[in-house]
Every structure is written in C-alpha cells, then in structure tokens.
Scaffold this motif. Sequence first.
Motif, PDB file in Angstrom:
ATOM      1  N   VAL A   1      98.446  51.306  30.719  1.00  0.00           N
ATOM      2  CA  VAL A   1      98.592  52.466  29.491  1.00  0.00           C
ATOM      3  C   VAL A   1      99.504  53.537  29.931  1.00  0.00           C
ATOM      4  N   ALA A   2      99.195  54.004  31.388  1.00  0.00           N
ATOM      5  CA  ALA A   2     100.099  55.025  31.885  1.00  0.00           C
ATOM      6  C   ALA A   2     101.491  54.577  31.974  1.00  0.00           C
TER       7      ALA A   2
ATOM      8  N   ASP B   1      86.640  49.336  27.776  1.00  0.00           N
ATOM      9  CA  ASP B   1      86.625  50.848  27.890  1.00  0.00           C
ATOM     10  C   ASP B   1      87.657  51.482  27.964  1.00  0.00           C
ATOM     11  N   VAL B   2      88.909  50.762  27.605  1.00  0.00           N
ATOM     12  CA  VAL B   2      90.207  51.402  28.048  1.00  0.00           C
ATOM     13  C   VAL B   2      90.746  51.919  26.484  1.00  0.00           C
ATOM     14  N   ARG B   3      91.177  53.064  26.274  1.00  0.00           N
ATOM     15  CA  ARG B   3      91.593  53.801  25.033  1.00  0.00           C
ATOM     16  C   ARG B   3      92.983  54.191  25.188  1.00  0.00           C
ATOM     17  N   ALA B   4      93.770  53.799  24.055  1.00  0.00           N
ATOM     18  CA  ALA B   4      95.239  54.461  24.040  1.00  0.00           C
ATOM     19  C   ALA B   4      95.199  56.048  23.732  1.00  0.00           C
ATOM     20  N   PRO B   5      96.251  56.737  24.184  1.00  0.00           N
ATOM     21  CA  PRO B   5      96.284  58.222  23.866  1.00  0.00           C
ATOM     22  C   PRO B   5      96.408  58.254  22.435  1.00  0.00           C
ATOM     23  N   LYS B   6      95.795  59.442  21.836  1.00  0.00           N
ATOM     24  CA  LYS B   6      95.668  59.916  20.398  1.00  0.00           C
ATOM     25  C   LYS B   6      97.231  59.857  19.878  1.00  0.00           C
ATOM     26  N   ALA B   7      97.377  59.178  18.980  1.00  0.00           N
ATOM     27  CA  ALA B   7      98.930  59.334  18.299  1.00  0.00           C
ATOM     28  C   ALA B   7      98.708  60.525  17.574  1.00  0.00           C
ATOM     29  N   ALA B   8     100.034  61.241  17.581  1.00  0.00           N
ATOM     30  CA  ALA B   8     100.148  62.589  16.872  1.00  0.00           C
ATOM     31  C   ALA B   8     100.025  62.187  15.245  1.00  0.00           C
ATOM     32  N   ARG B   9      99.119  62.897  14.568  1.00  0.00           N
ATOM     33  CA  ARG B   9      99.041  62.654  13.220  1.00  0.00           C
ATOM     34  C   ARG B   9      99.963  63.182  12.460  1.00  0.00           C
TER      35      ARG B   9
END
Length: 318
Positions: A71-72, A111-119
């Motif tokens: 992800v990084a 348990d892996v999540r993507a970074p929050k997308a800019a809304r």
Amino acid sequence: MAQPGADHGLAAVLAEPLQGFIRYLSSEKRHAAHTCKSYQDDILRFGQWAIETESCRAWADLTTHHLRRYVAALSRAGLGGRSIARHLSAIRRFYDYLLREHLAKDNPVIDVRAPKAARRLPRVADVDQLSQLLDATPDDPLEARDLCMFELLYSSGLRLSELSNLDLTSIDRRGGEVRVLGKGSKERVLPVGRRALEALARWLDLRPQLAVSNEPALFVSRRGERLSNRSIQSRLRRWGVKNGADQRLHPHLLRHSFASHMLESSGDLRAVQELLGHADISTTQIYTHLDFQHLAKVYDQSHPRARRVRSKPDGSKS
C-alpha cells in the motif's frame, strides 16, 4: 484474454493460481472479460512487486506486513485512495479464492485499509442562474414535462432514481407533498414548493396527450411509457444548452444545489439530512464545507482587512 505467466514476470508457482482465479471469475462468477482483466492486472502488479521487493516464492508466504508495505509503495507511485482500495479489493478476493482452494492459510488483506481518498466537494449552481433556467417557458408538452421534473428535483432534492420512479399516486397536490422510495427502500415524504406545484399542474393537464392507458408513471416518454433515467439526464442537458446554462446540467447538480441552498439559508443540518434521506449525517456534512467556502469567498471580497493588496498602474500599492 492473455494468461499470466513467465512473460509477465511471474513464476509458474504464482501464475498458475492466478490463472485458476481468472477462470473462476469468468466461468463460475460470469464476470465480463474487462472485469476479469482488471482483476488480473491488479494482481499481476502485486505479484511482480512481491517477487522484486520481497523475493516472494508463493502467495501463501505473504503477510499483512507485506500488504501494508505494498500500500505504501502504491501511494509513493502516486495512486490515490480510491485506486489503492480497488487494488486491495482485488487482492482480497484473490486470497478468498486461494483459501477455498487450500493454497493459503489466511487472507493477509483483511485488516489492511487504503488511505482515505480526498472527498470531492459537489458542484452547485448559483441561485440566480437556477431561477433563470427554471423561469424559461416550455414550447411543447415534452418541455412542460421537463420543466416539471427539474422543478421537483430542485424543490425537493430528489435523487434521479426517486424522480423516475414517481407514480401519479406519489403526489399529494392538496398537501403539497411527494412520497418517494429512497435507498434501502426507505420511504420519506417531502414538501413540494409552490413553483413546482404550478409546473406539476401544467404537466398533468398535458400528460393525457402522451401517456398510454393505465400507465402509472408520473413522467412518461414520447411513447407514453415511464421515462428512463438516461432520458431524464439527456433532457436536462438539452434544457441547459437551450437556455444558456454556463455549466453542464445534471440531476445531481440540482440535488446538490437544493441541499447547499437549504443549508445556507437555514443552517439546520439535521433537517437537510432528513430531506435528502441520508442515513449518516456525515454524508450531509459535505454541504457545510460548501457553505463555508461561500462564506469565505464573501468575506475575502468584502472585508477591508481581508482584501488582497493590488498594485496600481504606477506600481504603488492600493
């Protein structure tokens, strides 16, 4: 579809399970070819990274720690939150398949999540421009129908699907209300403004010229049947072009404008949430950002201590 293999940089021990997964999506799940290719491309990219960076020799060797590193890496490569979430979704489903086939002992993506997308802030139309567009005079029954639809979208903040699904029985003209079925089959009753009711009365007088016998839909096409979502979108674009809109008109623009203008005038976030049919108030809060942007713009233009210093023609400061 090309099969993943050595020409893609994957050893057979990695390529063969991926081939099986793509066959599973295509034959058992009946996914379209382009969907299968999207899954294949995302997992190939992950596999190539795992070989080059982690010296991976089997899918089962990869852990949650590896996925977080991946992800990084995607983030450093410039991918946004939505794109990374799509990659993780593909890999998560691939590992579900590997578990089913006993080719892995766990799913490292759980348990892996993507970074929050800019809304993204929704675009809204100016009140004066909307008034000008809605004050335009229809030339025929179809345009009278169109104007009625657009008045309802803006008057009551309807979703496109809610508008197209309206029946004659959905409207209470005496009470000035419309009954809609929203997301999750949740029903809500919404007020209808005076101008929308006037447009509705004009359309209902003309509707018998178009509607086929026993058609329950409030809005019908030239053929007399329920108007489709696509047709509504097309007619709104046409109305905007004909009447000189300076931005592309679409149903959600009217819904967003309804919400923003209501919040700007009332400041009642809970009421706007109820009118829009949002299950979570955080969805409605996006309009508070729009309201703040408007206020900040007015402040910057009006407050004497907020105005930018501008240069005079002689180079001195004003």
